[in-house]
Structures are given as C-alpha cells and as structure tokens.
Design a protein around this motif. Structure first.
Motif, PDB file in Angstrom:
ATOM      1  N   HIS A 462       0.867  -1.173   0.000  1.00 30.21           N
ATOM      2  CA  HIS A 462       0.000   0.000   0.000  1.00 30.21           C
ATOM      3  C   HIS A 462       0.908   1.228   0.000  1.00 30.21           C
ATOM      4  O   HIS A 462       1.896   1.264   0.735  1.00 30.21           O
ATOM      5  CB  HIS A 462      -0.858  -0.030   1.272  1.00 30.21           C
ATOM      6  CG  HIS A 462      -1.809   1.123   1.369  1.00 30.21           C
ATOM      7  ND1 HIS A 462      -3.013   1.153   0.694  1.00 30.21           N
ATOM      8  CD2 HIS A 462      -1.724   2.280   2.066  1.00 30.21           C
ATOM      9  CE1 HIS A 462      -3.626   2.294   0.965  1.00 30.21           C
ATOM     10  NE2 HIS A 462      -2.872   3.002   1.800  1.00 30.21           N
ATOM     11  N   CYS A 463       0.573   2.192  -0.860  1.00 31.46           N
ATOM     12  CA  CYS A 463       1.409   3.386  -0.884  1.00 31.46           C
ATOM     13  C   CYS A 463       0.886   4.396   0.124  1.00 31.46           C
ATOM     14  O   CYS A 463      -0.265   4.811   0.052  1.00 31.46           O
ATOM     15  CB  CYS A 463       1.431   4.009  -2.277  1.00 31.46           C
ATOM     16  SG  CYS A 463       2.303   5.589  -2.301  1.00 31.46           S
ATOM     17  N   ASP A 464       1.737   4.734   1.070  1.00 35.88           N
ATOM     18  CA  ASP A 464       1.336   5.661   2.128  1.00 35.88           C
ATOM     19  C   ASP A 464       1.132   7.074   1.616  1.00 35.88           C
ATOM     20  O   ASP A 464       0.448   7.878   2.234  1.00 35.88           O
ATOM     21  CB  ASP A 464       2.400   5.662   3.231  1.00 35.88           C
ATOM     22  CG  ASP A 464       1.857   5.066   4.511  1.00 35.88           C
ATOM     23  OD1 ASP A 464       0.697   4.574   4.471  1.00 35.88           O
ATOM     24  OD2 ASP A 464       2.571   5.070   5.536  1.00 35.88           O
ATOM     25  N   ASP A 465       1.739   7.366   0.479  1.00 35.37           N
ATOM     26  CA  ASP A 465       1.637   8.734  -0.040  1.00 35.37           C
ATOM     27  C   ASP A 465       0.402   8.951  -0.898  1.00 35.37           C
ATOM     28  O   ASP A 465      -0.398   9.836  -0.649  1.00 35.37           O
ATOM     29  CB  ASP A 465       2.896   9.095  -0.823  1.00 35.37           C
ATOM     30  CG  ASP A 465       4.073   9.331   0.126  1.00 35.37           C
ATOM     31  OD1 ASP A 465       3.792   9.541   1.340  1.00 35.37           O
ATOM     32  OD2 ASP A 465       5.222   9.289  -0.321  1.00 35.37           O
ATOM     33  N   CYS A 466       0.212   8.095  -1.938  1.00 35.38           N
ATOM     34  CA  CYS A 466      -0.931   8.347  -2.827  1.00 35.38           C
ATOM     35  C   CYS A 466      -2.128   7.464  -2.500  1.00 35.38           C
ATOM     36  O   CYS A 466      -3.192   7.612  -3.073  1.00 35.38           O
ATOM     37  CB  CYS A 466      -0.520   8.185  -4.291  1.00 35.38           C
ATOM     38  SG  CYS A 466      -0.208   6.476  -4.768  1.00 35.38           S
ATOM     39  N   GLY A 467      -1.921   6.484  -1.583  1.00 36.78           N
ATOM     40  CA  GLY A 467      -3.069   5.661  -1.167  1.00 36.78           C
ATOM     41  C   GLY A 467      -3.358   4.494  -2.091  1.00 36.78           C
ATOM     42  O   GLY A 467      -4.307   3.736  -1.881  1.00 36.78           O
ATOM     43  N   ASN A 506       9.423   1.353  -5.032  1.00 38.09           N
ATOM     44  CA  ASN A 506       8.886   2.659  -5.439  1.00 38.09           C
ATOM     45  C   ASN A 506       7.446   2.461  -5.861  1.00 38.09           C
ATOM     46  O   ASN A 506       7.124   1.471  -6.514  1.00 38.09           O
ATOM     47  CB  ASN A 506       9.653   3.201  -6.633  1.00 38.09           C
ATOM     48  CG  ASN A 506      11.066   3.572  -6.241  1.00 38.09           C
ATOM     49  OD1 ASN A 506      11.283   4.324  -5.287  1.00 38.09           O
ATOM     50  ND2 ASN A 506      12.029   3.002  -6.940  1.00 38.09           N
ATOM     51  N   CYS A 507       6.595   3.405  -5.516  1.00 37.90           N
ATOM     52  CA  CYS A 507       5.191   3.290  -5.910  1.00 37.90           C
ATOM     53  C   CYS A 507       5.077   3.457  -7.427  1.00 37.90           C
ATOM     54  O   CYS A 507       5.499   4.464  -7.975  1.00 37.90           O
ATOM     55  CB  CYS A 507       4.361   4.350  -5.198  1.00 37.90           C
ATOM     56  SG  CYS A 507       2.666   4.420  -5.808  1.00 37.90           S
ATOM     57  N   PRO A 508       4.521   2.462  -8.129  1.00 43.78           N
ATOM     58  CA  PRO A 508       4.366   2.568  -9.579  1.00 43.78           C
ATOM     59  C   PRO A 508       3.425   3.713  -9.949  1.00 43.78           C
ATOM     60  O   PRO A 508       3.444   4.194 -11.080  1.00 43.78           O
ATOM     61  CB  PRO A 508       3.749   1.223  -9.995  1.00 43.78           C
ATOM     62  CG  PRO A 508       3.909   0.321  -8.817  1.00 43.78           C
ATOM     63  CD  PRO A 508       3.988   1.186  -7.604  1.00 43.78           C
ATOM     64  N   ASN A 509       2.633   4.164  -9.008  1.00 40.25           N
ATOM     65  CA  ASN A 509       1.670   5.229  -9.289  1.00 40.25           C
ATOM     66  C   ASN A 509       2.269   6.621  -9.113  1.00 40.25           C
ATOM     67  O   ASN A 509       2.215   7.441 -10.017  1.00 40.25           O
ATOM     68  CB  ASN A 509       0.452   5.042  -8.369  1.00 40.25           C
ATOM     69  CG  ASN A 509      -0.702   5.947  -8.759  1.00 40.25           C
ATOM     70  OD1 ASN A 509      -1.006   6.058  -9.942  1.00 40.25           O
ATOM     71  ND2 ASN A 509      -1.323   6.579  -7.779  1.00 40.25           N
ATOM     72  N   CYS A 510       2.908   6.867  -7.940  1.00 44.06           N
ATOM     73  CA  CYS A 510       3.393   8.214  -7.672  1.00 44.06           C
ATOM     74  C   CYS A 510       4.902   8.290  -7.489  1.00 44.06           C
ATOM     75  O   CYS A 510       5.471   9.350  -7.293  1.00 44.06           O
ATOM     76  CB  CYS A 510       2.701   8.799  -6.438  1.00 44.06           C
ATOM     77  SG  CYS A 510       3.245   8.054  -4.893  1.00 44.06           S
ATOM     78  N   GLY A 511       5.569   7.095  -7.507  1.00 40.51           N
ATOM     79  CA  GLY A 511       7.017   7.095  -7.415  1.00 40.51           C
ATOM     80  C   GLY A 511       7.555   7.201  -5.998  1.00 40.51           C
ATOM     81  O   GLY A 511       8.757   7.126  -5.787  1.00 40.51           O
TER      82      GLY A 511
HETATM   83 ZN   LIG Z   1       1.939   6.210  -4.462  1.00 41.47          ZN
END
Ligand SMILES: [Zn+2]
Ligand SMILES: [Zn+2]
Ligand SMILES: [Zn+2]
Length: 920
Positions: A462-467, A506-511
């Motif tokens: 789970h990405c803590d930054d973009c959710g 790294n988050c594939p969505n927001c990096g």
């Molecule tokens: Zn993210």
C-alpha cells in the motif's frame, strides 16, 4: 507301512494363526530396507503415469478412522493401477498453515509475548512434529509413497508456487478490496471463508421493534429480528414490492405489517383487538423515511427488495448493510453507509457510545432494554434456530463489514467456466456432481485475506503517499516470489520493504518510496487449492492435470472447490479427471464418533488388536459412498472373513509341496472337465474383480473373493480335490491337474488381493516364490491372466452339474442329520433320467460328479419307475448309504473292498498304490 504314510498329506509352514501385528512390522522393515516403493517405480519407469493427487490432511492432532479410510482407499486405487502396469507416484501432503495450529500453540503461551518470528517458529515446529507422527502411522497402515519427500504447504517452494497462482489472479483482475460483511469470528478475531463456518442450533432473542414514520407521526413500520445487537447499524427497512401491507390500528397506534404475516404475528404477541384502516402495496410505501429508535440523527429508509419473503417476520425487514449479505447489496443499491460499529474482538466501538466496549453477542439484552426504554419494543421472545459458528473454535460468529480482499468468482466468466469444467470430470458417486455444481453456482465471492500470522502473506503493498494498493504489478510480484523462494515467508514478516523489494521499492503510481507491505495472510484454502500448481504440474511435467482426487464428501465445500476454481482461473480447466468422495466413519448405530459419547475407535487400536491387514480389509468391505460404520462386531466379521481367506491360502500351499509348475503343469486340454470348469470360475472372478476395481467397487471384490473362498473353493472344489490329492499317485495326471488349477488360483488370488491385504499377500508370495520364482514382491507383479478355452455348451453343462451338486448336498445333509450316514463318502448317488442325451452327458461326467460331491460312487441309469428323493430339471436324484465296505486308506466304499487276499481292507486303486510303494 501305515496307510496314512502312503497318502500325500499337505505340508506347509504357512501358519494358520496370522499373528498379524508382529508379522506385519517385519515386512514393513523389509520393505523399507529394500525401498520397495522405489523398486515399484523403477519397474514401471517407462509406463504410462497414473497420478492420484493426495489431498493434504491438516498437520494437527492424532489420526482418526476417517484418515485411515481416506488413505487406504487411495492406496488400494494406486496399487490396483500398479498391478495394471501404470507408474503410480504418490506424493503425500500436509496442510501446515492456519488457525488450528495457532490455537494449539497459544494454549500455553500468549501470542503477544512472542515476536512474530518466534511465534511462527513455534507453529512450524508444531506442524513438523505432527507430520512426522502421521508419516509413521500411515506407513504402518501399509500405504506406499514418497514419505521421505512429502509436500508441505510451508515449504518455500510450495509457498512460492501459491504466490504464482495469486499473481495470475491479481494480474487478470480477479482480486478486489472491499468493505463488505464477512463471517467474522470474534474469538479468533479473523474473517472466515464460507467453508470455515458451520451451522448449529443456537438460541437467540426474537424481537418486534417499531420504527416511526417521520411524516406520518404515530404510524410505525414493524420489523422483526433475531439479532438485536445489529439494530444500531440499521439504515433501512426493506419491503417486498408485490406484497400487500396493512395499516392497522392497535391500541392508539398505527402499525404497518405485511398482510400475509399479520395473523401469525398477532397470535405470537397476543393481540386480538385491532382494526385494518388502510392497505398499500410495498411499491406505494417505498421512499418513506423512519426515525431510528436509538440514534437521534439517523433516518431509516424504506426500500424495496425481492428477497423479502412471507416465511417469517413482518414483511418489513430490518436492514443493516454492515452486518448482512443481502443488506450489504441493498445498501450499495441505495447508497447507504456500510456501517459496522464493531471491532475485531466483536465489541461495540465508539460509533455506538451507549454500549462501547461491550461484546455484541452478549449485548442483545442491553439493546432490548434500550428499545424498551424508548418504547420501541413491541415484544421479546426466544427462538432456537440454525446459526453460523466458527468451525475452528466452535463459537458463534457474526457478520461484520471490514476491508477485505476478495476473488471475484464471476470475473472473466470464472464461475461459468468452472461449472462447465465440472461436467468434464467423472464424479464417483455421480450424485456428487450435483453437490459441487450447486455449491459453485451459489457461492459468494471468495474472501481470501485473514488477519492472522501463521500463513502465506498476502503479497500486496500500500502506498502511504498516494493511497494506491499495489497488487497487480508483475515486476514487484516476481520480486516477492523470488524473495519467498529464497527466504521463506517468515522473512516477509521480519524484513522491511527495502529488503524485500530492493530497487523496486517505489510506488508505480506516484514514485514514492513509502510502500507498506500487507500484514494479512492468505486463506489456507488458497494454499491447498493451489496444489495442482505446486505438486501436480511439478510431477507431471506437461500434463498439468491429476487423474484422481479422492477425499471425504465435505471437500465439495473445501478442497475440491478451491482447487477447481483456482485451476480454472489459472489453467482454464479442472485439475482432475476423476473425483471420488467417501462418507464419514460412524459407529455401529450410525452415530458420529465423539469423545463425549465414548464411541471413538482409533486406527491404532484396531491395528494393535487385529493388524493392519484387517483394518484394510474393513475399508475394502464397506461401501464407502455412504457413511462407513465400524465396531467390534464389524471387526469380528471382517477378521472371520480374513481367516477364511488365509485358510484357503494355507490349504493350497500345503498341497503344492511337491508341485513344480515348469515340470508338472497339466495342459488345459488334458485336464478333467471339473478342473477346467474351476479355471473357468477362476477366470470369472478375475474378470469381475477387475471390473469392480475399475469402477472402485471394492466392497464387491471383498464379497466376491470371500464367496469364492467359501463356496467355490471350500464348498465345491477343494473338498473333492482331497479325494484325489491324498490317495492318488503323486504324479497321476488327476492329481497334477488339480495342483495346476490350485497353482493358478493361488497366484491369481494373491494378486487380486494384493492391493487390499498388502502384508498377507506378500507373506503368501514368499511361499509361492519357493515353489516357482516370480517377481521379488507381489507388489511388483502384474494383474493375473487366466487362459482357457471354453464354449457355451461346456459352461452350460457344468453350470448344470454345479446346480445338481447343490441338490445332492441337500440330500446328503438330510441323511447326515437323521443319522443314516456320517461322512458323505458313506453314500452312493443315483441319477436317473429318461432322456438318452442327458444320460450320455452324465455318464461322461460320472467321475467328476463323484469328486465334486465327495461321494463313493455315482450310478447313472435309465429308468422310468423311479423312486426319487429330489429332482433337478429332468434328472432324478437319490442318495443311499453304501451297502459295500469302506477302504481303510482312502475311505471310499467299494464292492472290491474285502475281495483281495493280501489287502483285505483296501479298494482296488489303493491296493495297487500300496503294492507299488512297497516295492520301492
Ligand atoms: Zn503512491
Ligand atoms: Zn473462532
Ligand atoms: Zn482306497
């Protein structure tokens, strides 16, 4: 010379008393030393493979009769296939993860006091301990397999393969996350799959509650529920659009109730005075809003739903979208909150302040009290109904909305394809096809996440930054699978995201680099349901399908279903060609075995008392398609059958001591007809057993072989054979012919029974090998072939002799009973007929009818003034005590006895033999 010494009496060391427990362990040691399993595999290394894929039992607790039934049925199937020349590898497995082991481990130590590493280590050791224990016992049952290299769902390789399956599901869009009510066990504090829930009788309160119409004061929708604790989560009242609803005047209030249910309700709550003031259809009431009786700023919406029935209640259905399946979908449709003010341990949260911290299942009375206080309660009563309980801890469960991961069983036509693939499978018994079909057709989406520690992690981030939830990124997935293959799943819980993912963190969505791994584990049914990938594909190479799965009938809900769903999602096919299901082991009265009733029998006890071969014979003797009873009485019957079979082997072995099949074998065409007929009956039993094995009707084999030993051999053939074997010249063709038949019977019966009586047939085989060297072990041998030439005429004739014999035996028995004769040899048989053809036929068979009936002589005459005792078709039959004297050597009566000067007490034949022997 004593006449007795001139007879060819049986000689063998094969013991009458089986003394199975000791003898069996000796064989077991020998097999282990020689590695019999490997020898068998090597002997068939170029043959076609037959793969029975083992369903993994849980690595927990002692083995019970159900385990024995299951493993032995499998072993019987595979040994038959081996006899037929197939290569049949058997890789036993164990299900090693999951709650039962967690519960055992936390019996003595608190989970909170351990690190997750320590906790999982304890669980692992516990599983290993039981696997070891089970292996030892299964081997003792006589089950052959890869016991040194079983498959365990906790092996890193196995785990990595499970994750491969999950990856395929995720990448193809089967997996979604949703807040949804699932069965939740407050005691185990985890979500449960529908296969982990069992329904039992449970007492609940039954209440009628009023919800006031906001626009039409003093008018109330009346709901009924058996879960008062869910009232705080009420967001709607569902009506059936087609029902007629009454507006009733009761005392000074107006109530709204479905017409069909009102009479019943009025009776239940004791209302006699009322007035119908209006009627509506459900449709007309939809859209109204009611005041929630306990929560001031909450409205309960009146909605329509087809599932509202007239079976019970009021036709106005209490709807809590966070606590029920139907309620949930109604909630989605009407955009209601999926509200569940209940925590992991089943306690109210602060979202329902009045009872915060209280266990919901113990709060029903408090809720009732609250409703009473606000005068919303009409009536309270008790009902006993079927209620879901946790299969593991046996406590009642609740429905609770939480965030969980699901497999969408309708995605990509999975359900449709699975239903189609069910039709490609042969189901034994055929009724089980309906069971699995309806279960797959009706099952909800599969909740695969569990909030526990002992299992394979849900490999999501789970990405803590973009959710964003990272679930279907192949690169990340592959990295995790590699990681698990190398380090096992323990490492997932111990290492951090950087250590697991390395440069892929790294988050594939927001990096962002703030990925957080999931701490949930997978439902264990994903573990075992993926075995087609971890075991079958690994063994079969190209062919990714097992020939057979064989388990208890409860696996329609469990392993058969999880396997066929996952295999369809991954391979678009069923993972098996054939599925056998068996019933449960019960006591003599058909009752389930339970410690509290005290009717439990364990396989261990049975082996100690009767031997493993008796346990195996019991398995073969019962029709496993139904529930299978076991008791002392039943075991006594089985051991009696065992004794019969063993005695047959012993008798035959005893009479082959001077037989060398290579030298003494009599050609089929030179045999007396009786012997040829016996071979025909043997061929029959070989063919019928083959068919019964092919159709998995083991109980039929048991009955056929038992009857063959009792009726065909003891009753028909062997008794008469004695009258030739003992007194005739050793190498007379009559005697050698019988020995040839007995040799064929011995070999065939030993092989037919070798999948069932694995120890005893091996013991017989050792003796057989002393007569003529065959394969080293009966378990390396092949299915018997009996070569005979018969025609219809022959068979009809001999079937007739067999029938006539039945009549003769009846007459002999009558004479014995009234004391006229002692042994059957004391008598002569007279057969009369008016029919010349018949007489000719009988004349030709005279000697053999004599032998088959063990009488001293048979007279065949044409007469029409017959005094007969009995008749069979057009043959009249009479039995008389012989008027002649008895030969002291062979015990037959003959008018020649007493006519010789040298041997006054012998018949002609015996006199000649004795004279010959004296000369030598
Ligand atoms: Zn993210
Ligand atoms: Zn539980
Ligand atoms: Zn004699």
């Amino acid at each position: 010379m004593a006449y007795k010494d001139s007879l060819n009496l049986p000689q063998t060391d094969f013991k009458m008393k089986a003394n199975l427990s000791e003898r069996e362990t000796n064989f077991l040691e020998k097999w282990e030393e020689e590695n019999l399993y490997k020898k068998i595999m090597d002997s068939r290394k170029d043959s076609e493979q037959y793969l029975l894929h083992d369903g993994p039992p849980y690595a927990n607790g002692d083995l019970h009769m159900g385990h024995a039934l299951n493993k032995l049925l499998k072993d019987i199937v595979m040994r038959f296939k081996t006899l037929k020349g197939y290569k049949t590898p058997y890789i036993p497995g164990w299900d090693c993860h999951g709650l039962p082991i967690e519960l055992k481990v936390t019996e003595n130590v608190k989970e909170e006091d351990l690190t997750i590493e320590e906790f999982r280590k304890k669980c692992r050791n516990y599983a290993f301990k039981y696997v070891k224990k089970h292996v030892k016992e299964f081997k003792r049952y006589g089950v052959l397999g890869e016991w040194e290299k079983p498959y365990l769902t906790l092996h890193p390789n196995y785990e990595a393969n499970v994750l491969e399956v999950v990856k395929t599901l995720a990448v193809n869009g089967f997996i979604y996350k949703q807040k949804k009510p699932v069965h939740w066990c407050p005691s185990c504090h985890t979500a449960l799959a529908f296969s982990e829930v069992e329904y039992k009788e449970h007492q609940s309160p039954s209440i009628y509650v009023k919800f006031e119409d906001i626009e039409d004061k003093n008018t109330y929708f009346v709901i009924w529920t058996t879960t008062p604790w869910t009232i705080p989560a009420n967001y709607a009242i569902a009506l059936n659009p087609h029902f007629k609803y009454l507006k009733l005047k009761v005392n000074d209030e107006y109530w709204i109730v479905a017409e069909k249910l009102w009479e019943d309700m009025a009776k239940k709550i004791g209302i006699e005075d009322y007035e119908i003031v209006d009627t509506y259809t459900g449709d007309e009431l939809a859209g109204k809003k009611c005041q929630h009786p306990l929560i001031e700023n909450r409205k309960s919406k009146v909605v329509l739903a087809d599932y509202v029935t007239a079976e019970e209640g009021t036709g106005c259905v209490h709807t809590a979208p966070g606590h029920g399946e139907d309620d949930f979908y109604t909630g989605l449709k009407h955009d209601l909150p999926i509200f569940a003010p209940v925590d992991d341990r089943g306690r109210y949260t602060e979202e329902f302040e009045e009872l915060e911290g209280q266990k919901v299942l113990e709060s029903n009375e408090d809720v009732v009290e609250l409703l009473k206080n606000v005068k919303a309660l009409i009536n309270v009563n008790k009902v006993t109904h079927s209620y879901p309980h946790c299969e593991r801890c046996k406590n009642p469960v609740i429905f609770r909305a939480t965030e969980q991961w699901f497999i969408d069983v309708d995605k990509n036509d999975l359900r449709k394809n699975t239903l189609k693939s069910i039709k490609d499978v042969k189901w034994v018994p055929p009724t089980s096809e309906n069971r699995i079909t309806s279960m797959v057709a009706e099952r909800p989406d599969w909740c695969i996440s569990r909030q526990r520690s002992w299992g394979i992690p849900l490999p999501f981030f789970h990405c803590d930054d973009c959710g964003e939830d990272i679930i279907d990124n192949e690169k990340i997935f592959n990295r995790v699978i590699e990681f698990v293959k190398e380090n096992g799943t323990d490492a997932w819980f111990v290492k951090n995201e950087n250590e697991i993912l390395g440069d892929l963190n790294n988050c594939p969505n927001c990096g962002s680099g703030n990925l957080v791994k999931s701490v949930n584990i997978l439902d264990v049914w994903i573990d075992s349901g993926s075995s087609f990938k971890s075991v079958v594909e690994a063994w079969k190479g190209i062919k990714n399908k097992a020939d057979m799965y064989l388990e208890g009938s409860d696996q329609h809900r469990g392993w058969f279903q999880s396997s066929i769903l996952l295999s369809n999602a991954v391979n678009n096919q069923a993972p098996f060609n054939e599925v056998i299901t068996h019933g449960f082991v019960v006591d003599a009265n058909g009752k389930k075995m339970s410690k509290s009733i005290g009717n439990v029998t364990s396989p261990k006890e049975i082996i100690e008392k009767y031997g493993a071969d008796s346990l195996r014979l019991w398995v073969a003797s019962e029709n496993y398609r139904d529930d299978v009873p076991v008791s002392d009485e039943i075991m006594k019957r089985v051991t009696e059958a065992y004794r019969r079979i063993r005695n047959t082997f012993r008798f035959i072995l005893g009479n082959l001591y001077d037989f060398d099949p290579d030298k003494n074998r009599v050609k089929y065409k030179n045999m007396p007809e009786l012997d040829r007929y016996m071979l025909y009956r043997l061929k029959n039993i070989v063919d019928k057993s083959n068919k019964a094995y092919e159709n998995y009707n083991f109980h039929k084999i048991y009955h056929m072989v038992r009857n063959f030993c009792v009726k065909d051999l003891s009753g028909f053939y062997l008794d008469g054979a004695k009258s030739v074997l003992y007194p005739y010249r050793e190498d007379s063709i009559e005697r050698r012919s019988i020995q040839t038949v007995m040799w064929d019977i011995l070999k065939a019966l030993t092989k037919i029974l070798s999948p069932i009586l694995v120890y005893t047939t091996e013991e017989v085989w050792e003796y057989l090998n002393n007569i003529k060297k065959e394969e080293d072990s009966v378990h390396l041998s092949y299915w018997p072939e009996i070569e005979i030439e018969t025609d219809k005429e022959f068979i009809n004739r001999w079937d007739k002799v067999y029938e006539i014999r039945g009549t003769i035996q009846k007459l002999l028995e009558a004479k014995r009973e009234n004391g006229e004769i002692g042994h059957a040899l004391d008598s002569y048989v007279y057969l009369f007929s008016e029919n010349d053809n018949e007489l000719k036929m009988l004349q030709n068979l005279k000697e053999q009818i004599k032998r088959a009936n063990v009488v001293s002589n048979v007279y065949i005459e044409k007469r029409d003034d017959m005094i007969q005792d009995e008749y069979y078709e057009d043959i009249y039959i009479s039995v008389e005590k012989s008027p002649d004297k008895k030969c002291a050597r062979c015990w037959e009566y003959s008018h020649k006895v007493g006519s010789f000067d040298d041997y006054e007490d012998l018949c002609e034949r015996c006199r000649e033999i004795v004279l010959e022997k004296e000369k030598k």
